[in-house]
Motif scaffolding. Structure first.
Motif, short mmCIF file in Angstrom:
data_model
loop_
_atom_site.label_atom_id
_atom_site.label_comp_id
_atom_site.label_asym_id
_atom_site.label_seq_id
_atom_site.Cartn_x
_atom_site.Cartn_y
_atom_site.Cartn_z
N ASP A 18 0.95 -1.28 0.07
CA ASP A 18 0.00 -0.11 0.15
C ASP A 18 1.05 1.24 0.04
O ASP A 18 0.65 2.36 -0.61
CB ASP A 18 -1.05 0.07 1.20
N LYS A 19 1.97 1.42 0.83
CA LYS A 19 2.72 2.36 0.84
C LYS A 19 3.51 2.48 -0.55
O LYS A 19 3.48 3.80 -1.21
CB LYS A 19 3.92 2.17 1.85
N ARG A 20 3.99 1.57 -1.21
CA ARG A 20 4.50 1.56 -2.54
C ARG A 20 3.41 2.23 -3.45
O ARG A 20 3.71 3.01 -4.42
CB ARG A 20 4.97 0.38 -3.07
N THR A 21 2.14 1.75 -3.47
CA THR A 21 1.16 2.35 -4.22
C THR A 21 0.81 3.83 -4.10
O THR A 21 0.74 4.74 -4.80
CB THR A 21 -0.13 1.58 -3.88
N SER B 194 8.78 1.50 0.76
CA SER B 194 8.60 0.25 -0.09
C SER B 194 9.35 -0.61 0.55
O SER B 194 10.36 -0.24 1.44
CB SER B 194 9.14 0.38 -1.72
N LEU B 195 9.43 -1.97 0.52
CA LEU B 195 10.14 -2.98 1.04
C LEU B 195 10.81 -3.81 -0.04
O LEU B 195 9.94 -4.20 -0.99
CB LEU B 195 9.11 -3.87 1.87
N HIS B 196 12.13 -4.09 0.25
CA HIS B 196 12.86 -5.20 -0.81
C HIS B 196 13.77 -6.07 -0.07
O HIS B 196 14.37 -5.79 1.04
CB HIS B 196 13.75 -3.98 -1.42
N GLY B 197 13.49 -7.16 -0.68
CA GLY B 197 14.61 -8.29 -0.09
C GLY B 197 15.73 -8.31 -0.73
O GLY B 197 15.77 -8.12 -1.98
N ILE B 198 16.66 -9.22 0.11
CA ILE B 198 17.89 -9.24 -0.45
C ILE B 198 17.91 -10.95 -0.52
O ILE B 198 17.87 -11.76 0.56
CB ILE B 198 19.05 -8.83 0.54
N PHE C 241 12.46 1.56 2.24
CA PHE C 241 12.17 3.21 2.42
C PHE C 241 11.06 3.01 3.54
O PHE C 241 10.10 2.83 3.12
CB PHE C 241 11.65 3.71 1.18
N ARG C 242 11.52 3.48 4.65
CA ARG C 242 10.50 3.34 5.57
C ARG C 242 9.47 4.54 5.67
O ARG C 242 8.51 4.57 5.53
CB ARG C 242 11.17 3.61 7.01
N THR C 243 9.98 5.76 5.05
CA THR C 243 9.26 6.81 4.58
C THR C 243 9.58 7.30 3.33
O THR C 243 11.21 7.19 2.92
CB THR C 243 9.11 7.94 5.76
N PHE C 244 8.90 7.93 2.49
CA PHE C 244 9.35 8.48 1.25
C PHE C 244 8.46 9.47 0.74
O PHE C 244 7.14 9.24 0.42
CB PHE C 244 9.33 7.30 0.07
N ASP C 245 8.76 10.80 0.76
CA ASP C 245 7.84 11.81 0.71
C ASP C 245 8.61 12.81 -0.53
O ASP C 245 9.54 13.56 -0.68
CB ASP C 245 7.90 12.81 2.01
N ALA C 246 8.02 12.42 -1.72
CA ALA C 246 8.84 12.86 -2.87
C ALA C 246 8.24 14.64 -2.87
O ALA C 246 9.05 15.26 -3.49
CB ALA C 246 7.88 12.48 -4.25
N ALA C 247 7.17 15.07 -2.35
CA ALA C 247 6.95 16.22 -2.42
C ALA C 247 8.19 17.08 -1.54
O ALA C 247 8.28 18.38 -2.06
CB ALA C 247 5.35 16.55 -2.01
N THR C 248 8.58 16.63 -0.52
CA THR C 248 9.52 17.31 0.18
C THR C 248 10.90 17.13 -0.13
O THR C 248 11.82 17.80 0.43
CB THR C 248 9.24 17.21 1.61
N GLY C 249 11.09 15.89 -1.13
CA GLY C 249 12.40 15.36 -1.17
C GLY C 249 13.03 14.83 -0.36
O GLY C 249 14.46 14.61 -0.20
N VAL C 250 12.33 14.23 0.80
CA VAL C 250 12.82 13.67 1.95
C VAL C 250 12.47 12.10 2.14
O VAL C 250 11.41 11.92 2.03
CB VAL C 250 12.78 14.41 3.30
#
Length: 191
Positions: free
Chosen positions: A60-63, A68-72, A84-93
């Motif tokens: 849902d966060k990726r949507t 997002s969550l990625h496996g190794i 990416f625990r948090t990803f805010d494209a609007a603020t760039g952080v």
């Protein structure tokens, strides 16, 4: 689904999807004690349904473009991951994080996987600031932040209660111009 090679050792970075619930649960069970030393990630996922719910939250966060969550995988076995625990494209952080079971320790997998995530965040998505939060006692995590060229911004004293103990949390960051400069230096050194 697609995967990104993490080097010549066969390690690969791939998105973690809801259908990975059983595999992720088995990974958490193998590494629960090690992973849980400083973070609670994976501690509440004790069955397939709760693990699938975690994966669904990150899907849902990726949507929503907010994480997002990625496996190794190493030799076809899930041994850790980055997110990416948090990803805010609007603020760039954004804030990145990681976890690893003992079988993956000491191989540089987290550092290599983070290079992929940071490249994507900065070069593809235009993120300006990438943050890393880690307990002051979590030396391996802090060493990854250093290897990535991050700088320590400060310490949130006693801000994280984990397993009945208060931990100081260090905040590290990397700015886009620093990442570009680091990549340019690495490219020069490789030639």
């Amino acid at each position: 689904m697609y995967g990104v090679s993490l080097g010549d050792d066969g390690a690969e970075l791939r998105p973690l999807e809801t259908w990975h619930a059983e595999e992720l649960l088995a990974h958490f069970d193998r590494g629960r004690e090690h992973i849980g030393q400083f973070i609670g990630f994976g501690s509440r996922e004790t069955d397939v349904d709760s693990t699938r719910a975690l994966l669904k939250r990150f899907a849902d966060k990726r949507t929503e473009d907010s994480g997002s969550l990625h496996g190794i995988w190493s030799d076809g076995k899930l041994i850790g991951g980055v997110l990416f625990r948090t990803f805010d494209a609007a603020t760039g952080v954004c804030e990145v994080g990681c976890w690893l079971e003992p079988a993956g320790v000491g191989k540089g997998l987290i550092t290599r996987a983070m290079h992929v995530l940071i490249d994507w965040a900065v070069l593809e998505r235009g993120m300006h600031r990438v943050e890393w939060h880690a307990a002051s006692g979590n030396t391996p995590s802090l060493n990854v932040a250093r290897r990535l060229g991050m700088r320590r911004d400060g310490v949130l004293r006693g801000s994280h209660l984990h397993k009945g103990t208060r931990h100081d949390i260090e905040i590290w960051s990397l700015l886009a111009p620093e990442w570009h400069a680091l990549r340019a230096r690495t490219a020069r050194d490789d030639h």
